[in-house]
Structure formats: C-alpha cells, structure tokens
Design a protein around this motif. Structure first.
Motif, PDB file in Angstrom:
ATOM      1  N   LEU A  57       0.948  -1.135   0.014  1.00  0.00           N
ATOM      2  CA  LEU A  57       0.004   0.530  -0.032  1.00  0.00           C
ATOM      3  C   LEU A  57       0.988   1.428   0.364  1.00  0.00           C
ATOM      4  CD1 LEU A  57      -2.765   0.520   0.760  1.00  0.00           C
ATOM      5  CD2 LEU A  57      -2.869   1.431   3.126  1.00  0.00           C
ATOM      6  N   GLY A  58       2.134   1.370   0.582  1.00  0.00           N
ATOM      7  CA  GLY A  58       3.132   2.617   1.121  1.00  0.00           C
ATOM      8  C   GLY A  58       3.968   3.064  -0.397  1.00  0.00           C
ATOM      9  N   LEU A  59       3.604   1.369  -1.581  1.00  0.00           N
ATOM     10  CA  LEU A  59       4.271   2.025  -3.120  1.00  0.00           C
ATOM     11  C   LEU A  59       3.460   3.137  -2.959  1.00  0.00           C
ATOM     12  CD1 LEU A  59       6.997  -1.009  -2.876  1.00  0.00           C
ATOM     13  CD2 LEU A  59       6.779   1.197  -2.389  1.00  0.00           C
ATOM     14  N   THR A  60       2.343   2.607  -3.408  1.00  0.00           N
ATOM     15  CA  THR A  60       1.181   3.165  -4.210  1.00  0.00           C
ATOM     16  C   THR A  60       0.393   4.281  -3.790  1.00  0.00           C
ATOM     17  OG1 THR A  60      -0.793   1.517  -3.313  1.00  0.00           O
ATOM     18  CG2 THR A  60       0.638   0.855  -5.448  1.00  0.00           C
ATOM     19  N   MET A  61       1.031   4.478  -2.528  1.00  0.00           N
ATOM     20  CA  MET A  61       0.962   5.881  -1.974  1.00  0.00           C
ATOM     21  C   MET A  61       1.352   7.200  -2.113  1.00  0.00           C
ATOM     22  SD  MET A  61      -1.066   5.005   1.705  1.00  0.00           S
ATOM     23  CE  MET A  61      -1.040   6.913   2.601  1.00  0.00           C
ATOM     24  N   ILE A  62       3.472   6.477  -2.222  1.00  0.00           N
ATOM     25  CA  ILE A  62       4.529   7.746  -3.016  1.00  0.00           C
ATOM     26  C   ILE A  62       4.160   7.850  -4.327  1.00  0.00           C
ATOM     27  CG2 ILE A  62       6.977   7.144  -3.359  1.00  0.00           C
ATOM     28  CD1 ILE A  62       7.064   5.214  -0.311  1.00  0.00           C
ATOM     29  N   ALA A  63       3.530   7.009  -4.947  1.00  0.00           N
ATOM     30  CA  ALA A  63       3.160   7.185  -6.497  1.00  0.00           C
ATOM     31  C   ALA A  63       2.467   7.764  -7.025  1.00  0.00           C
ATOM     32  CB  ALA A  63       3.243   5.471  -7.198  1.00  0.00           C
ATOM     33  N   GLY A  64       1.380   8.334  -5.954  1.00  0.00           N
ATOM     34  CA  GLY A  64      -0.172   8.941  -6.001  1.00  0.00           C
ATOM     35  C   GLY A  64      -1.125   8.248  -5.907  1.00  0.00           C
ATOM     36  N   GLU A  65      -1.398   7.164  -5.438  1.00  0.00           N
ATOM     37  CA  GLU A  65      -2.027   6.047  -5.833  1.00  0.00           C
ATOM     38  C   GLU A  65      -2.647   4.868  -4.449  1.00  0.00           C
ATOM     39  OE1 GLU A  65      -3.480   6.204  -8.682  1.00  0.00           O
ATOM     40  OE2 GLU A  65      -2.053   6.745 -10.328  1.00  0.00           O
ATOM     41  N   PHE A  66      -3.636   4.550  -4.614  1.00  0.00           N
ATOM     42  CA  PHE A  66      -4.087   4.194  -3.702  1.00  0.00           C
ATOM     43  C   PHE A  66      -4.693   2.737  -3.680  1.00  0.00           C
ATOM     44  CE2 PHE A  66      -6.505   3.326   1.063  1.00  0.00           C
ATOM     45  CZ  PHE A  66      -5.358   3.693   0.832  1.00  0.00           C
ATOM     46  N   ASP A  67      -4.070   1.966  -3.350  1.00  0.00           N
ATOM     47  CA  ASP A  67      -4.437   0.588  -3.792  1.00  0.00           C
ATOM     48  C   ASP A  67      -5.364   0.184  -2.779  1.00  0.00           C
ATOM     49  OD1 ASP A  67      -4.745  -1.779  -5.046  1.00  0.00           O
ATOM     50  OD2 ASP A  67      -2.790  -2.740  -5.335  1.00  0.00           O
ATOM     51  N   LEU A  68      -6.892  -0.306  -3.012  1.00  0.00           N
ATOM     52  CA  LEU A  68      -7.812  -0.786  -1.686  1.00  0.00           C
ATOM     53  C   LEU A  68      -7.614  -2.345  -2.068  1.00  0.00           C
ATOM     54  CD1 LEU A  68     -10.315   1.922  -2.395  1.00  0.00           C
ATOM     55  CD2 LEU A  68      -9.000   1.549  -0.068  1.00  0.00           C
ATOM     56  N   SER A  69      -7.504  -2.973  -2.999  1.00  0.00           N
ATOM     57  CA  SER A  69      -7.509  -4.211  -3.678  1.00  0.00           C
ATOM     58  C   SER A  69      -6.420  -4.748  -2.700  1.00  0.00           C
ATOM     59  CB  SER A  69      -7.088  -4.537  -4.509  1.00  0.00           C
ATOM     60  OG  SER A  69      -5.626  -4.265  -5.369  1.00  0.00           O
ATOM     61  N   VAL A  70      -4.855  -4.605  -1.736  1.00  0.00           N
ATOM     62  CA  VAL A  70      -4.288  -5.553  -1.435  1.00  0.00           C
ATOM     63  C   VAL A  70      -5.042  -6.466  -0.952  1.00  0.00           C
ATOM     64  CG1 VAL A  70      -2.837  -3.715  -1.112  1.00  0.00           C
ATOM     65  CG2 VAL A  70      -4.716  -3.958   0.259  1.00  0.00           C
ATOM     66  N   VAL A  71      -5.936  -6.222   0.070  1.00  0.00           N
ATOM     67  CA  VAL A  71      -6.680  -7.177   1.228  1.00  0.00           C
ATOM     68  C   VAL A  71      -7.148  -8.557  -0.077  1.00  0.00           C
ATOM     69  CG1 VAL A  71      -8.558  -7.196   2.991  1.00  0.00           C
ATOM     70  CG2 VAL A  71      -6.549  -5.228   2.938  1.00  0.00           C
ATOM     71  N   GLY A  72      -7.720  -7.939  -0.706  1.00  0.00           N
ATOM     72  CA  GLY A  72      -8.591  -8.863  -1.656  1.00  0.00           C
ATOM     73  C   GLY A  72      -7.166  -9.617  -2.150  1.00  0.00           C
ATOM     74  N   THR A  73      -5.881  -9.075  -2.963  1.00  0.00           N
ATOM     75  CA  THR A  73      -5.137  -9.851  -3.128  1.00  0.00           C
ATOM     76  C   THR A  73      -4.413 -10.723  -2.065  1.00  0.00           C
ATOM     77  OG1 THR A  73      -4.491  -7.607  -4.863  1.00  0.00           O
ATOM     78  CG2 THR A  73      -2.762  -9.747  -4.341  1.00  0.00           C
ATOM     79  N   TYR A  74      -4.571 -10.494  -0.671  1.00  0.00           N
ATOM     80  CA  TYR A  74      -3.739 -10.505   0.219  1.00  0.00           C
ATOM     81  C   TYR A  74      -5.053 -12.585   0.456  1.00  0.00           C
ATOM     82  CZ  TYR A  74      -2.764 -11.067   5.245  1.00  0.00           C
ATOM     83  OH  TYR A  74      -2.307 -11.262   6.794  1.00  0.00           O
ATOM     84  N   ALA A  75      -6.131 -12.363   0.122  1.00  0.00           N
ATOM     85  CA  ALA A  75      -7.047 -13.245   0.898  1.00  0.00           C
ATOM     86  C   ALA A  75      -7.243 -14.607  -0.136  1.00  0.00           C
ATOM     87  CB  ALA A  75      -8.071 -13.274   1.062  1.00  0.00           C
ATOM     88  N   LEU A  76      -6.641 -13.806  -1.934  1.00  0.00           N
ATOM     89  CA  LEU A  76      -7.042 -14.480  -2.996  1.00  0.00           C
ATOM     90  C   LEU A  76      -5.534 -15.765  -2.760  1.00  0.00           C
ATOM     91  CD1 LEU A  76      -8.121 -15.684  -5.303  1.00  0.00           C
ATOM     92  CD2 LEU A  76      -6.427 -14.056  -6.722  1.00  0.00           C
ATOM     93  N   GLY A  77      -4.468 -14.649  -2.453  1.00  0.00           N
ATOM     94  CA  GLY A  77      -2.987 -15.061  -2.772  1.00  0.00           C
ATOM     95  C   GLY A  77      -3.310 -16.814  -1.453  1.00  0.00           C
ATOM     96  N   GLY A  78      -3.714 -16.128  -0.352  1.00  0.00           N
ATOM     97  CA  GLY A  78      -3.343 -16.848   1.170  1.00  0.00           C
ATOM     98  C   GLY A  78      -4.378 -18.612   0.197  1.00  0.00           C
ATOM     99  N   MET A  79      -5.625 -18.165  -0.091  1.00  0.00           N
ATOM    100  CA  MET A  79      -6.678 -19.649  -0.807  1.00  0.00           C
ATOM    101  C   MET A  79      -6.008 -20.129  -1.903  1.00  0.00           C
ATOM    102  SD  MET A  79      -9.158 -20.810   0.018  1.00  0.00           S
ATOM    103  CE  MET A  79     -10.034 -19.642   1.095  1.00  0.00           C
ATOM    104  N   LEU A  80      -5.604 -19.217  -2.844  1.00  0.00           N
ATOM    105  CA  LEU A  80      -4.482 -20.529  -3.813  1.00  0.00           C
ATOM    106  C   LEU A  80      -3.778 -20.995  -3.143  1.00  0.00           C
ATOM    107  CD1 LEU A  80      -3.873 -17.581  -7.126  1.00  0.00           C
ATOM    108  CD2 LEU A  80      -5.546 -20.009  -6.877  1.00  0.00           C
ATOM    109  N   THR A  81      -2.382 -20.583  -2.268  1.00  0.00           N
ATOM    110  CA  THR A  81      -1.703 -21.680  -1.833  1.00  0.00           C
ATOM    111  C   THR A  81      -2.225 -22.637  -0.924  1.00  0.00           C
ATOM    112  OG1 THR A  81      -0.391 -19.775  -0.939  1.00  0.00           O
ATOM    113  CG2 THR A  81       0.341 -21.336   0.274  1.00  0.00           C
ATOM    114  N   VAL A  82      -3.174 -22.726  -0.269  1.00  0.00           N
ATOM    115  CA  VAL A  82      -3.487 -23.670   0.227  1.00  0.00           C
ATOM    116  C   VAL A  82      -4.201 -25.066  -0.472  1.00  0.00           C
ATOM    117  CG1 VAL A  82      -5.264 -24.345   1.859  1.00  0.00           C
ATOM    118  CG2 VAL A  82      -4.568 -22.717   2.660  1.00  0.00           C
ATOM    119  N   GLN A  83      -4.846 -24.424  -1.599  1.00  0.00           N
ATOM    120  CA  GLN A  83      -5.349 -24.954  -2.555  1.00  0.00           C
ATOM    121  C   GLN A  83      -4.044 -25.861  -3.119  1.00  0.00           C
ATOM    122  OE1 GLN A  83      -8.528 -23.764  -4.210  1.00  0.00           O
ATOM    123  NE2 GLN A  83      -9.573 -23.909  -2.748  1.00  0.00           N
TER     124      GLN A  83
END
Length: 339
Positions: A57-83
């Motif tokens: 999130l901090g990297l995107t904020m430095i670039a003047g953006e805001f990535d709200l999807s980080v938590v969704g990617t976080y959840a999907l990454g964990g689920m794909l890892t398990v499966q």
C-alpha cells in the motif's frame, strides 16, 4: 535538529516508534505482566503478518495512487497457496505470486491506460477478489495439511525472529535498495509529487504505474501466502482490519496521502510501531475497542496534519511572523526631516 530529521517521512516514524517502544518497555510498571522474549518474538510475528500489505500500500501511495485491492489479493493469495500447495509448498507459493502479479498488471494497465483514478478501480477489484476467493473455497476456511511447512515458517530464529518475519524484513530491505539507489525509486516519488511535470521531463509514467501495481499485487499475495503457511489454513474473507492497519502504518511511516513523499525505512518504522501497539494491547489485556479507537484517532490526526491547505496556511503564517519580526519598529526609527 537537522533538516533531514524534520521531514515528515523521518519525524513521524521515529516519533511513533519511540513512543511505542517506551510504552512497551514500561508494561511492567502499569500492569501485572512482565515482558519476555516471546513478547518480542510475537511483535515480529505481527509485523510479518501485516508488513507485506503495508509495504504494498505504501508504494502505491508514494506514487500518488491508493490500492484498496491489497486485502483481496492477500486473501486470494492465501487461498491459492492452500489449494495448490498441499503436496508441494512451492506450487502454492508460485500460484499466489503469479496471481498477484496478474492482478497488479491488469489494474495498472487499466488505471494508466485509461487514466482512471485508482480508488474506484481497486475497490471494484477488491470486491471481485473476495467473491472469487469465496467461490474457490465454497465460502469456507480451507485447511493446509503440510504441517512441516507450518512448523518451519514460525520456528524461532535468534530468539526473537522466525523465517516468516525474516522474509518480511528482507522484502523491506529489497524495497529500500530499489527506492534509494535506482532510477525507479526517484521517478516513483516524482510522479507522486507532480505527474504532469514528470511526463514533461520524460518519465514513462504509465510503465511506472503499472510496475508499482504489479509490485503491490506480488507483495500482497506473498503476504497472504506466508500467513496461510503459518496458520495452516486460509480464510476467504480477512475483513477490513488489515487494510485499516496497513493504512495507519503507511501514514505513521511518513507517506503522504497526496503522494511523492515516503521511504521504505519510514514504512518499516510505521509498521513496527503498529505491531508494538498490538502486542501492548495483548500483553496488557486491554479491550479490543481501545485499539480501534486509537487507530481512528490516529488516522484522523494524521490526515489533518497532512492536509495541503493546512501546510500552506502554516507556511504563510510563518513567513508573515518572520517578516513582522524583521521589519524595524516605527517607534525606533527617526522621523523624516521636512524641507
């Protein structure tokens, strides 16, 4: 105090980390609990859980953006890892990181190519990713059966660390080198500070935005993957708490909401301060609402302090006071002779 220490990206994380370290050290004086090596270890475990999201999130904020999807990617990454990683953890890890890179690539291309604001785009992605994760798991928490990996990522290293926390520290170290010593780091701050001027100067803004979102996706997915290894399970909906904490950590780390300001060491200080606060609440057995109220007050305070109009007003007031103090008093000047 030197000019470097007065900068928000240095002053905020140093102040926040200093206050939380003092509060942590004084726990035995205002509670019946003593501090042990495990409490320090657990602080770094909290850091390992939240650090990748805060960095993304901090990297995107430095670039003047805001990535709200980080938590969704976080959840999907964990689920794909398990499966995908039941038999071999590497397959699950690669599936998560690959998915995070694709998500970041698609988002970055849409935002940069169509010149759309990042918040609505990433909010839509966040909602879609939670739906996809729930569909993959049937809305249920999935168990990871490879116990050896679970034991390895959380084993004690050098008393206070684990492989998971050391990996997270390594991610911050890599980001620090890139932001400090490469052209990408300098240009990232430039596009966050003034995107139009950056284009005139020849900066490839579109590519930089896409690359930043790819990095954000990879870091978020990797964080979810490491958490699933640690817990031995994956939750299809981690809630909004990780996003709130990551935002608080980024702001405490001196990253500006307007973009163009921030560094990795500041982000590290911010997330460590948040991790220490969470451990203080746990050791002192404080109610959960205390932490929530603190985050709310913290975010509100930092947003007000970081407001551009407030900065301009303070600068104008300081200049006016300096002018008034430098101007000679009328009473002390001799009257003009009349001819």
């Amino acid at each position: 105090m030197s000019q470097a220490l007065r900068r928000p990206e240095t002053l905020l994380p140093l102040t926040a980390l200093g206050i939380t370290v003092i509060a942590f050290a004084l726990i035995p004086t205002y509670t019946d609990s003593d501090i042990s090596a495990f409490d320090v270890y657990n602080t770094f475990q909290i850091f390992a859980r939240l650090g990748p999201i805060a960095l993304a999130l901090g990297l995107t904020m430095i670039a003047g953006e805001f990535d709200l999807s980080v938590v969704g990617t976080y959840a999907l990454g964990g689920m794909l890892t398990v499966q995908a990683g039941q038999e071999n953890f590497a397959y699950g890890l690669l599936a998560a990181v690959g998915a995070g890179a694709v998500i970041g690539l698609v988002q970055g291309c849409v935002i940069a190519g169509l010149k759309l604001p990042s918040m609505p785009v990433t909010l839509a992605t966040y909602i879609a990713l939670l739906g996809l994760t729930s569909a993959l798991s049937g809305g249920l928490t999935k168990t990871y059966s490879n116990v050896s990996v679970t034991l390895w990522v959380d084993q004690t290293v050098l008393t206070y660390f684990s492989p998971r926390s050391l990996i997270t520290l390594g991610l911050f170290g890599i980001a620090a080198v890139v932001l400090t010593y490469t052209r990408w780091g300098r240009e990232l701050r430039a596009i966050g500070g003034d995107r139009r001027a950056s284009r005139v100067a020849g900066v490839r803004v579109g590519r930089l935005v896409v690359g930043t979102f790819v990095a954000s996706g990879v870091l978020s997915a990797l964080g979810g993957s490491l958490l699933s290894f640690s817990l031995g399970s994956a939750n299809p909906d981690p809630g909004v708490q990780p996003l709130i904490v990551a935002t608080a950590a980024a702001l405490l780390g001196g990253v500006s909401l307007a973009g163009g300001r921030g560094n990795t060491l500041g982000l590290l200080g911010g997330i460590l301060a948040v991790a220490l606060l969470a451990e203080i609440v746990t050791v002192a057995a404080l109610p959960l609402y205390v932490t929530q109220l603190f985050y709310a007050g913290l975010l509100g305070t930092i947003v007000v302090i970081d407001a551009p109009d407030l900065h301009s007003a303070l600068i104008r007031q300081r200049a006016r006071l300096r002018f008034e103090s430098a101007r000679p008093s009328r009473a002390g000047t001799p009257p003009h002779r009349q001819i």
